[in-house]
Design a protein around this motif. Structure first.
Motif, PDB file in Angstrom:
ATOM      1  N   GLY A  94       0.811  -1.218   0.000  1.00  0.00           N
ATOM      2  CA  GLY A  94       0.000   0.000   0.000  1.00  0.00           C
ATOM      3  C   GLY A  94       0.839   1.260   0.000  1.00  0.00           C
ATOM      4  O   GLY A  94       0.449   2.281  -0.563  1.00  0.00           O
ATOM      5  N   LEU A 136      -1.475   6.618  -7.476  1.00  0.00           N
ATOM      6  CA  LEU A 136      -2.694   6.732  -8.264  1.00  0.00           C
ATOM      7  C   LEU A 136      -2.523   7.866  -9.262  1.00  0.00           C
ATOM      8  O   LEU A 136      -2.163   8.980  -8.881  1.00  0.00           O
ATOM      9  CB  LEU A 136      -3.889   7.010  -7.348  1.00  0.00           C
ATOM     10  N   LEU A 167      -3.065   2.811 -12.090  1.00  0.00           N
ATOM     11  CA  LEU A 167      -2.507   2.413 -10.793  1.00  0.00           C
ATOM     12  C   LEU A 167      -1.073   1.967 -11.023  1.00  0.00           C
ATOM     13  O   LEU A 167      -0.809   1.130 -11.882  1.00  0.00           O
ATOM     14  CB  LEU A 167      -3.339   1.298 -10.178  1.00  0.00           C
ATOM     15  N   GLY A 223      -0.948   9.523  -3.678  1.00  0.00           N
ATOM     16  CA  GLY A 223      -0.480   8.332  -2.989  1.00  0.00           C
ATOM     17  C   GLY A 223       0.653   8.647  -2.033  1.00  0.00           C
ATOM     18  O   GLY A 223       1.212   9.756  -2.062  1.00  0.00           O
ATOM     19  N   ASP A 225      -7.020  12.281  -2.736  1.00  0.00           N
ATOM     20  CA  ASP A 225      -6.508  10.920  -2.712  1.00  0.00           C
ATOM     21  C   ASP A 225      -7.630   9.935  -2.367  1.00  0.00           C
ATOM     22  O   ASP A 225      -7.731   8.865  -2.973  1.00  0.00           O
ATOM     23  CB  ASP A 225      -5.382  10.813  -1.683  1.00  0.00           C
ATOM     24  N   ARG A 258      -9.016   6.846  -4.729  1.00  0.00           N
ATOM     25  CA  ARG A 258      -9.071   5.480  -4.216  1.00  0.00           C
ATOM     26  C   ARG A 258     -10.484   4.914  -4.330  1.00  0.00           C
ATOM     27  O   ARG A 258     -10.665   3.733  -4.629  1.00  0.00           O
ATOM     28  CB  ARG A 258      -8.588   5.434  -2.758  1.00  0.00           C
ATOM     29  N   ALA A 272     -10.761   1.029  -4.176  1.00  0.00           N
ATOM     30  CA  ALA A 272      -9.859   0.657  -3.087  1.00  0.00           C
ATOM     31  C   ALA A 272     -10.666   0.290  -1.843  1.00  0.00           C
ATOM     32  O   ALA A 272     -11.732   0.849  -1.598  1.00  0.00           O
ATOM     33  CB  ALA A 272      -8.916   1.820  -2.767  1.00  0.00           C
TER      34      ALA A 272
END
Length: 783
Positions: free
Chosen positions: A62, A67, A196, A239, A463, A467, A472
């Motif tokens: 992670g 992104l 991604l 990210g 962000d 996601r 996500a």
């Protein structure tokens, strides 16, 4: 009286000192290994959630995900740019994976893994690969070839007549997968193409992340299209890695202007205070010596020096700047520099010893970063003090003027002497400050690590949006299944999957993801492998299925070869997925350690955490709350730091007692520092500031400064000349320190702001209280 060295001797010593500093700096610069792993400044994790949090902060997948969003052009142009950018990034060594949804997920199964499709797919769990099944599938393929899907199906047909590859690709799509338009991922509004990217560099490696960001920028520039519609495309990167690079750049910019302003201000202050151009240069030498000594000591005792240790360490040993200032202010005509520094040395060494003892408690904190900070500070302050005592006097010529002769200082000191000795007033102020500290509204401690991030809220919100668009999972809750090894936890995940499906149907959660979805256990793969027919049986079933179908008899030889390869192949393991798109999801859901493994289950839309925790408990699964884990980790660190501070306070008081041996003097020295600390806390609480760990460490620095001020006022005794020289020194020390930390308080970086504001308040309170409490009555006043 020791004679003053000649000009040539002084110049030679000065040049030798500077050359030595340059040589040591060059050697350290070549061999110094700077670390940026934030885990060095975290206590040892104890709970499974804390262990997972610390691992994820440093090296977890992670932390390596970026992104990307392309916007500002028509959808067709954005899709083309996305495809070109993905291809360009795939060729960059800094990038481990770049995905944008091309091929509908078929690229998740590289060609060398195609024979494994029946081992990865659950088809054989309920269906035999016999003539009836093959005939049904082949009849469906005939219809597919006459449909719009023909272009997708036809290339797969010879090796995969059951389209198991497509089934896997569809099964591996996230429950909330982004929309696909023009063959790539888009946001729901269709205005942004999404990608991604996973970097090779770990999340804590800011240099590696910076190289990855540069690679993305270069790839984006290289894929620019001359057409006006495509030329307007904008790239947005989010990210942890992008944030780390942005923070590093902003911190460097702020430190440059703060450092420039500090340097100019200090030069002006010292020049104005001493009217000699040489004093600013000479005063910097002990500080530089201490800084290099601190770096060298940490480099010798630890594998590497953390970047925070360097930045914060140089800030902490800033108190060493006061040592030459006290020396300069006590120079006077008729007395050699050696005699001046000898008279100051007992007081100076008491302050140095007390401060070093306070920082020595960090050595027992259990946090490697704080241990490095302690070594840096102790070594730095010791060398700076020794340089002031034994080297600096050899470079300084006797003073031409005595600060005690200043009419301005004389008037100021007389005004100070008129002030009453505040005993009852100080007790009242202390009581009021304590009441504010205890009863001020709002939380006392800041437990949320995210509050310390200098990332703007708008960027964090953006962000979160990206996601969500990419499907996500929840970043707060995770299920953890622990076992002896990877095989153990994969089997446990397979047993948990039916229960999670039931919970999803009941509305407890919206979705979940686990590693066994992509990589079944070896036991499951072997069971599916055993269900595959041998080549003679498969050929016989295939011949029966092809009856009355418009396919050549040899059309499916690649299929027969794949099944034979799957029957003979060793089961897939996590290591076999390296370099494939499957590596990212599997690595993110499997945590491997030398003596155990943990399978994680990511959750989407968890509506009832308690119901989920109760349901999975019989399976040995544990629901982890990473937010609670981060808060408990901060609380754990704070307890250790407070314990260290308590021990430091006792040792500091003991050191002052051993040095002064008089109860009244000890109280006059310690009382200003103690009350100033209480006032700092009261002001911060009254302003609604939640205290964090950096406030606590800054309180030690402020206390060290206050102790020095009080010790030197006590050292001056009742001699009017010494009192005025001490007043001059403390004013210069206070102004220089106040300048440095007031500028830090203006920073947009929360950590720097916390340090700067705390120490700036400490300088003001300690100066005022040392004047009021620590001074002795002068001879004239006593008369």
């Amino acid at each position: 009286m020791t004679g003053t060295p000649g000009a040539a001797t002084r110049l030679g010593l000065l040049l030798a000192w500077i050359a030595l500093l340059a040589a040591v700096g060059w050697a350290l610069g070549r061999g110094l290994r700077v670390e940026e792993d934030l885990r060095r400044f975290l206590p040892t994790p104890r709970t499974p959630a804390q262990v997972l949090l610390v691992d994820e902060l440093g090296e977890g997948p992670g932390s390596r995900v970026l992104l990307l969003a392309l916007s500002g052009a028509p959808p067709e142009a954005l899709a083309a740019r996305s495809q070109a950018l993905r291809a360009a990034l795939a060729a960059r060594p800094e990038i481990a994976l770049a995905a944008n949804g091309e091929h509908g997920g078929l690229d998740a199964i590289p060609a060398h893994l195609h024979p494994y499709r029946y081992l990865l797919s659950p088809t054989l769990d309920t269906q035999a690969l016999d003539a009836a099944f093959l005939q049904e599938e082949l009849q469906q393929r005939v219809q597919d070839l006459g449909s719009p899907a023909a272009d997708l199906v036809e290339p797969l047909l010879p090796s995969d007549p059951t389209l198991e590859t497509l089934r896997l690709a569809e099964a591996w799509q996230p429950a909330n997968a982004p929309e696909r338009r023009h063959g790539v991922w888009f946001d729901r509004a269709g205005a942004q193409a999404l990608l991604l990217v996973q970097t090779h560099a770990a999340g804590f490696d800011s240099a590696g992340q910076q190289a990855a960001m540069a690679a993305i920028d270069e790839a984006f520039a290289a894929t620019a299209d001359a057409r006006p519609a495509a030329a307007a495309t904008r790239l947005e990167v989010s990210g942890p890695g992008a944030f780390a690079v942005a923070i590093r750049g902003r911190t460097e910019r702020e430190m440059r202007w703060i450092g420039t302003a500090d340097t100019i201000g200090l030069l002006l202050l010292l020049g104005l205070a001493y009217r000699r151009w040489s004093m600013p240069l000479l005063g910097a030498l002990p500080l530089a010596s201490g800084g290099l000594a601190g770096l060298g000591a940490v480099a010798l005792l630890f594998d590497g020096v953390h970047g925070i240790t360097i930045a914060f360490g140089f800030t902490l040993i800033g108190v060493a700047q006061d040592y030459p200032i006290h020396f300069f202010s006590h120079l006077r005509p008729g007395q050699s520099p050696h005699a001046s520094v000898r008279a100051l040395w007992p007081t100076l060494v008491t302050g140095v010893a007390s401060t070093c003892i306070a920082y020595a408690t960090f050595l027992f904190s259990g946090v490697e970063g704080l241990k490095q900070l302690a070594v840096f500070t102790i070594a730095g302050l010791g060398v700076a003090a020794a340089s002031t005592r034994w080297l600096l006097p050899r470079l300084v010529t006797p003073a031409r003027r005595d600060p005690a002769d200043s009419r301005v200082l004389g008037r100021l000191w007389r005004e100070v002497e008129r002030l009453p000795r505040p005993r009852v007033a100080l007790a009242v102020v202390a009581s009021m400050a304590l009441a504010v500290v205890v009863f001020a509204p709002g939380a006392f401690w800041q437990n949320d690590l995210s509050r310390l991030t200098p990332v703007p809220p708008a960027d964090l919100h953006r962000d979160a949006q990206l996601r969500a668009e990419l499907g996500a999972p929840d970043v707060r809750y995770l299920l953890a299944l622990q076992g002896a090894d990877v095989e153990d936890v994969l089997q446990a995940s397979e047993r948990a999957a039916p229960l999670l499906q039931q919970l999803q149907a009941r509305g407890v959660l919206d979705g979940y993801d686990l590693a066994a979805r992509y990589l079944p256990s070896v036991a499951t793969q072997r069971a599916r492998q055993a269900a595959l027919p041998a080549e003679p049986q498969l050929r016989q079933a295939l011949a029966a299925a092809l009856t009355e179908l418009p396919f050549r008899d040899d059309a499916f030889e690649p299929f027969v070869a794949d099944v034979a390869a799957a029957r003979a192949a060793a089961p897939l393991t996590a290591d076999d997925l390296a370099g494939t798109p499957l590596e990212l999801p599997v690595a993110g859901l499997l945590v491997r350690a030398p003596d155990h493994a943990t399978a994680l289950v990511s959750l989407t839309g968890l509506h009832d955490p308690q119901a989920l925790a109760a349901a999975v408990a019989p399976l040995g699964a544990q629901l982890l709350d990473l937010k609670q884990a981060s808060e408990s980790l901060v609380a754990q660190w704070r307890v250790r730091l407070l314990a260290a501070l308590a021990v430091a306070a006792l040792l500091l008081a003991g050191t002052v007692w051993l040095a002064l041996r008089e109860r009244a003097r000890v109280l006059r020295v310690l009382a200003p520092m103690a009350l100033a600390t209480l006032l700092i806390l009261a002001v911060l609480r009254a302003l609604g500031v939640e205290l964090n760990l950096f406030h606590l460490v800054s309180l030690i620095l402020a206390a060290g400064l206050g102790l020095d001020y009080a010790l030197f006022f006590d050292h001056a005794g009742d001699d009017r000349g010494e009192q005025l020289r001490t007043l001059h020194a403390v004013i210069v020390c206070s102004l220089t320190t106040l300048l440095v930390f007031s500028l830090l308080a203006l920073s947009s970086i929360p950590v720097l702001r916390a340090i700067g504001g705390t120490v700036a308040l400490g300088v003001a309170f300690n100066f005022a209280l040392a004047l009021l409490v620590a001074r002795a009555p002068g001879k004239e006043a006593a008369a």
